[in-house]
Design an enzyme around this catalytic site. Sequence first.
Site, PDB file in Angstrom:
ATOM      1  N   CYS A   2       4.845 -16.884 -16.392  1.00  0.00           N
ATOM      2  CA  CYS A   2       5.286 -18.024 -17.185  1.00  0.00           C
ATOM      3  C   CYS A   2       6.587 -17.669 -17.912  1.00  0.00           C
ATOM      4  O   CYS A   2       6.779 -16.531 -18.305  1.00  0.00           O
ATOM      5  CB  CYS A   2       4.284 -18.471 -18.239  1.00  0.00           C
ATOM      6  SG  CYS A   2       2.764 -19.119 -17.588  1.00  0.00           S
ATOM      7  N   ARG A  27      10.248 -13.809 -13.189  1.00  0.00           N
ATOM      8  CA  ARG A  27       8.974 -13.506 -13.846  1.00  0.00           C
ATOM      9  C   ARG A  27       7.788 -13.990 -13.013  1.00  0.00           C
ATOM     10  O   ARG A  27       6.666 -13.551 -13.231  1.00  0.00           O
ATOM     11  CB  ARG A  27       8.932 -14.178 -15.223  1.00  0.00           C
ATOM     12  CG  ARG A  27       9.900 -13.600 -16.206  1.00  0.00           C
ATOM     13  CD  ARG A  27       9.942 -14.440 -17.457  1.00  0.00           C
ATOM     14  NE  ARG A  27       8.673 -14.405 -18.171  1.00  0.00           N
ATOM     15  CZ  ARG A  27       8.387 -13.530 -19.111  1.00  0.00           C
ATOM     16  NH1 ARG A  27       9.250 -12.625 -19.454  1.00  0.00           N
ATOM     17  NH2 ARG A  27       7.217 -13.557 -19.720  1.00  0.00           N
ATOM     18  N   TRP A  74       2.836 -20.245 -14.418  1.00  0.00           N
ATOM     19  CA  TRP A  74       2.077 -19.390 -13.489  1.00  0.00           C
ATOM     20  C   TRP A  74       0.634 -19.838 -13.659  1.00  0.00           C
ATOM     21  O   TRP A  74       0.040 -19.625 -14.720  1.00  0.00           O
ATOM     22  CB  TRP A  74       2.281 -17.931 -13.889  1.00  0.00           C
ATOM     23  CG  TRP A  74       1.417 -16.946 -13.192  1.00  0.00           C
ATOM     24  CD1 TRP A  74       0.098 -16.702 -13.426  1.00  0.00           C
ATOM     25  CD2 TRP A  74       1.810 -16.041 -12.165  1.00  0.00           C
ATOM     26  NE1 TRP A  74      -0.346 -15.697 -12.618  1.00  0.00           N
ATOM     27  CE2 TRP A  74       0.678 -15.275 -11.840  1.00  0.00           C
ATOM     28  CE3 TRP A  74       3.015 -15.790 -11.505  1.00  0.00           C
ATOM     29  CZ2 TRP A  74       0.714 -14.278 -10.864  1.00  0.00           C
ATOM     30  CZ3 TRP A  74       3.035 -14.806 -10.543  1.00  0.00           C
ATOM     31  CH2 TRP A  74       1.913 -14.069 -10.227  1.00  0.00           C
ATOM     32  N   ASN A 100       3.050 -20.118 -23.124  1.00  0.00           N
ATOM     33  CA  ASN A 100       2.740 -18.939 -22.302  1.00  0.00           C
ATOM     34  C   ASN A 100       1.494 -18.310 -22.871  1.00  0.00           C
ATOM     35  O   ASN A 100       1.376 -18.210 -24.090  1.00  0.00           O
ATOM     36  CB  ASN A 100       3.832 -17.875 -22.431  1.00  0.00           C
ATOM     37  CG  ASN A 100       5.029 -18.188 -21.597  1.00  0.00           C
ATOM     38  OD1 ASN A 100       5.065 -19.198 -20.920  1.00  0.00           O
ATOM     39  ND2 ASN A 100       6.019 -17.325 -21.675  1.00  0.00           N
ATOM     40  N   GLY A 101       0.631 -17.805 -21.997  1.00  0.00           N
ATOM     41  CA  GLY A 101      -0.556 -17.111 -22.481  1.00  0.00           C
ATOM     42  C   GLY A 101      -1.810 -17.856 -22.091  1.00  0.00           C
ATOM     43  O   GLY A 101      -1.786 -18.738 -21.217  1.00  0.00           O
ATOM     44  N   GLU A 487       3.927   5.851  -5.778  1.00  0.00           N
ATOM     45  CA  GLU A 487       4.948   4.869  -6.170  1.00  0.00           C
ATOM     46  C   GLU A 487       5.601   4.247  -4.924  1.00  0.00           C
ATOM     47  O   GLU A 487       5.822   3.040  -4.865  1.00  0.00           O
ATOM     48  CB  GLU A 487       5.993   5.541  -7.073  1.00  0.00           C
ATOM     49  CG  GLU A 487       7.232   4.718  -7.379  1.00  0.00           C
ATOM     50  CD  GLU A 487       6.968   3.368  -8.034  1.00  0.00           C
ATOM     51  OE1 GLU A 487       5.847   3.087  -8.472  1.00  0.00           O
ATOM     52  OE2 GLU A 487       7.919   2.565  -8.073  1.00  0.00           O
ATOM     53  N   LYS A 491       5.612   0.284  -3.884  1.00  0.00           N
ATOM     54  CA  LYS A 491       6.865  -0.444  -3.635  1.00  0.00           C
ATOM     55  C   LYS A 491       6.783  -1.177  -2.301  1.00  0.00           C
ATOM     56  O   LYS A 491       7.135  -2.343  -2.188  1.00  0.00           O
ATOM     57  CB  LYS A 491       8.025   0.558  -3.628  1.00  0.00           C
ATOM     58  CG  LYS A 491       9.303   0.111  -4.208  1.00  0.00           C
ATOM     59  CD  LYS A 491       9.425   0.211  -5.696  1.00  0.00           C
ATOM     60  CE  LYS A 491       8.342  -0.476  -6.476  1.00  0.00           C
ATOM     61  NZ  LYS A 491       8.288  -0.121  -7.864  1.00  0.00           N
ATOM     62  N   GLU A 494       4.372  -4.176  -2.429  1.00  0.00           N
ATOM     63  CA  GLU A 494       4.866  -5.280  -3.253  1.00  0.00           C
ATOM     64  C   GLU A 494       5.831  -6.186  -2.516  1.00  0.00           C
ATOM     65  O   GLU A 494       5.737  -7.395  -2.595  1.00  0.00           O
ATOM     66  CB  GLU A 494       5.631  -4.729  -4.469  1.00  0.00           C
ATOM     67  CG  GLU A 494       4.799  -4.294  -5.609  1.00  0.00           C
ATOM     68  CD  GLU A 494       5.672  -3.960  -6.811  1.00  0.00           C
ATOM     69  OE1 GLU A 494       5.608  -4.689  -7.799  1.00  0.00           O
ATOM     70  OE2 GLU A 494       6.420  -2.962  -6.756  1.00  0.00           O
ATOM     71  N   HIS A 510     -10.305  14.661   4.760  1.00  0.00           N
ATOM     72  CA  HIS A 510     -11.569  14.265   4.130  1.00  0.00           C
ATOM     73  C   HIS A 510     -11.851  12.782   4.330  1.00  0.00           C
ATOM     74  O   HIS A 510     -12.673  12.207   3.622  1.00  0.00           O
ATOM     75  CB  HIS A 510     -11.534  14.608   2.633  1.00  0.00           C
ATOM     76  CG  HIS A 510     -11.415  16.078   2.380  1.00  0.00           C
ATOM     77  ND1 HIS A 510     -12.447  16.955   2.609  1.00  0.00           N
ATOM     78  CD2 HIS A 510     -10.365  16.842   1.982  1.00  0.00           C
ATOM     79  CE1 HIS A 510     -12.053  18.190   2.341  1.00  0.00           C
ATOM     80  NE2 HIS A 510     -10.780  18.149   1.962  1.00  0.00           N
ATOM     81  N   LYS A 607       7.034 -10.404 -13.017  1.00  0.00           N
ATOM     82  CA  LYS A 607       7.743  -9.247 -13.572  1.00  0.00           C
ATOM     83  C   LYS A 607       7.044  -8.733 -14.822  1.00  0.00           C
ATOM     84  O   LYS A 607       6.866  -7.542 -14.980  1.00  0.00           O
ATOM     85  CB  LYS A 607       9.196  -9.652 -13.893  1.00  0.00           C
ATOM     86  CG  LYS A 607      10.040  -8.513 -14.432  1.00  0.00           C
ATOM     87  CD  LYS A 607      10.294  -7.460 -13.373  1.00  0.00           C
ATOM     88  CE  LYS A 607      11.141  -6.308 -13.854  1.00  0.00           C
ATOM     89  NZ  LYS A 607      11.015  -5.138 -12.967  1.00  0.00           N
TER      90      LYS A 607
HETATM   91  O1  M6R Z   1       6.771  -3.917 -17.801  1.00  0.00           O
HETATM   92  P1  M6R Z   1       5.823  -2.831 -17.435  1.00  0.00           P
HETATM   93  O2  M6R Z   1       6.511  -1.531 -17.159  1.00  0.00           O
HETATM   94  O3  M6R Z   1       4.719  -2.650 -18.432  1.00  0.00           O
HETATM   95  O4  M6R Z   1       5.144  -3.290 -16.089  1.00  0.00           O
HETATM   96  C1  M6R Z   1       4.109  -2.560 -15.514  1.00  0.00           C
HETATM   97  C2  M6R Z   1       3.825  -3.028 -14.112  1.00  0.00           C
HETATM   98  O5  M6R Z   1       3.430  -4.367 -14.120  1.00  0.00           O
HETATM   99  C3  M6R Z   1       5.043  -2.871 -13.209  1.00  0.00           C
HETATM  100  O6  M6R Z   1       5.516  -1.561 -13.184  1.00  0.00           O
HETATM  101  C4  M6R Z   1       4.709  -3.312 -11.774  1.00  0.00           C
HETATM  102  O7  M6R Z   1       3.800  -2.420 -11.198  1.00  0.00           O
HETATM  103  C5  M6R Z   1       6.006  -3.427 -10.974  1.00  0.00           C
HETATM  104  N1  M6R Z   1       6.058  -4.670 -10.304  1.00  0.00           N
HETATM  105  C6  M6R Z   1       6.162  -2.336  -9.998  1.00  0.00           C
HETATM  106  O8  M6R Z   1       7.273  -2.479  -9.182  1.00  0.00           O
END
Ligand code: M6R
Length: 612
Positions: A2, A27, A74, A100-101, A487, A491, A494, A510, A607
């Site tokens: 949102c 976002r 959202w 928002n929320g 990580e 990536k 995502e 294993h 985001k």
């Molecule tokens: O704003 P933040 O660092 O707290 O966000 C944490 C995660 O939501 C964020 O790192 C998310 O995993 C990303 N989309 C990763 O690319």
Amino acid sequence: MCGIVGYIGKQKASPILINGLLRLEYRGYDSAGIATIEQNGITIMKDKGRVANLYELDGINNLTGTVGIAHTRWATHGKPSKENSHPHMDNSNSFAVVHNGIIENYHELRSFLESKGYSFYSDTDTETIPNLIHYYYEKDLEASDNKFLAAVKKACDDLKGSFAIEVLCKDDPEHMVVVRQDSPLVIGKGMGENYISSDIPAILSFTKDFYLLNDREFAYLSKDKIQFYNNDLKLIVKEVKSIEWNAASAEKDGYDDFMLKEIYEQPVAIRETIGAKLNEKKIVFDDFSLSKEYLKTIQKIYIIACGTAMHAGLGTRNTFEQLCNIPVEVEVASEFRYKNPLVSEKTLCIFISQSGETADTIAALKLAKSKGARTIAISNVIGSSITREADYCIYTHAGPEIAVASTKAYTSQLTLLNILAIYFAELLETSEENILTELKQELLNLPKKVELALKDVASIKSFADMVYKESDMFFLGRGIDYAVALEASLKLKEISYIHSDAYAAGELKHGPIALIENGVTVISIMTNPDLVEKTISNVQEVITRGAKTLIVTNQPIEDKRFDQVIHIPETSTLLSPILSIIPLQLFSYYISKEKGLDVDKPRNLAKSVTVE
Ligand code: M6R
């Protein structure tokens, strides 16, 4: 998740509002809308789908109002639809609200309002808010100096949950009221005009001066004046903060996508994050210090975060443990907050959040504080919620990160956490000076080395071309390389929607090796000279079973059995994640491009995850 934008000034509000919403698109959202105060009352234009669709709505160009609010939704309560989109009005069309929320007690509020004769036209929790405001406005506020503000405050007293809201009132057309509780909201101060937004980049091109509201603080805004109130509606004074980011840093600047731009901004982001902290002397943080006496009492460090930020914790746990001799646990914030963690005043908790607004991380921080732990927030956004909750706060200086997939924030977090670990070790005198000096020198060399790591795009692209149609991939690594594997795998998931998993290479036999068959892609990271041979043996096992392999290494590996080897510059093993992730960020990026996907705004992702 949102987005909120607001404008009050002398210009036509609607283009400013839509422009602001476009800048908040990253976002994540499924519908969009605006409300402005026109000659004949409040007008709402909204629909499901993209922000740009608002330009097509009948009558949008006829809006002339100079006061307005806007929202990208959202969906949480009710499907994406025009009816469920924000803004929402009360039954008498006197108040418009964007929110928002999540209002947790909305069922109860709705039943109450229905019993008072109100009707509802959407499935949202939000629609209760304008009606509740109207209820109080009409009911018992005759004596109040500012009926509009008093009604919003009364309504907020009844709300349970998280909210950032903007409210327009037909009877008070030259003002708006905004308030927040556990949801982000900033106010940008202009000259004869003011702006509201969920985050800074959306209004950065208009102003660099911001006010940051704390929970349950209200702002009553006109074009020339902003009055702040606490939860008892007592006037309070707030300081304006100037933000150093420039508007250009929130633009694509000739790149196809924000993600690619942000990948290439990493040398600068790391350099800025290092700032003046490192030199031949001991590390000093400008606005933060801990005493040796206090650090000596610490028996455990917790690093707590979500997603990529949590991976930054995993990638630096070893540095803290090796240099400071303190055990470190890295926890996912959403788990920590519900597990009754073993935390006391002898625990130091470090919370990492790029946005500083992640609901789980903030809740985990509040819990740790309530148990007596000292808390440090690491964030990229000045004045964000987490930085205001923590005992201490340190900033990464990555600049605005717009792409949903985090890249430059991650490497900046790794950089800052390594610096923090060295700072602790210097205070505690737990490491030999020459080790620390060498690490500091290596940190200073990193921006140049990242530049080099960004050069070998051709080999990464050619491997991406070879495998982008696959549906499963595996990432392997040992020690710190395993943290990078996690990580890299996140990536890829995502932005390419390819299923992938990361394993500690020794775990392969294993279980996961059962999944390896002809054509499966296995990507391995090998940066620790002591462990390279072991990981090569694991990769050998998958090659035997027909896997396609990519190796990312800083070791002199030239093995013809691997389909592709990407060489990155050498550095200290502790710092290697900052370099080894670079080709893997590019790999995910090129896979996503090959598949024709929206790199910056992947499906279902936001985001800032500001609700649970
Ligand atoms: O704003 P933040 O660092 O707290 O966000 C944490 C995660 O939501 C964020 O790192 C998310 O995993 C990303 N989309 C990763 O690319």
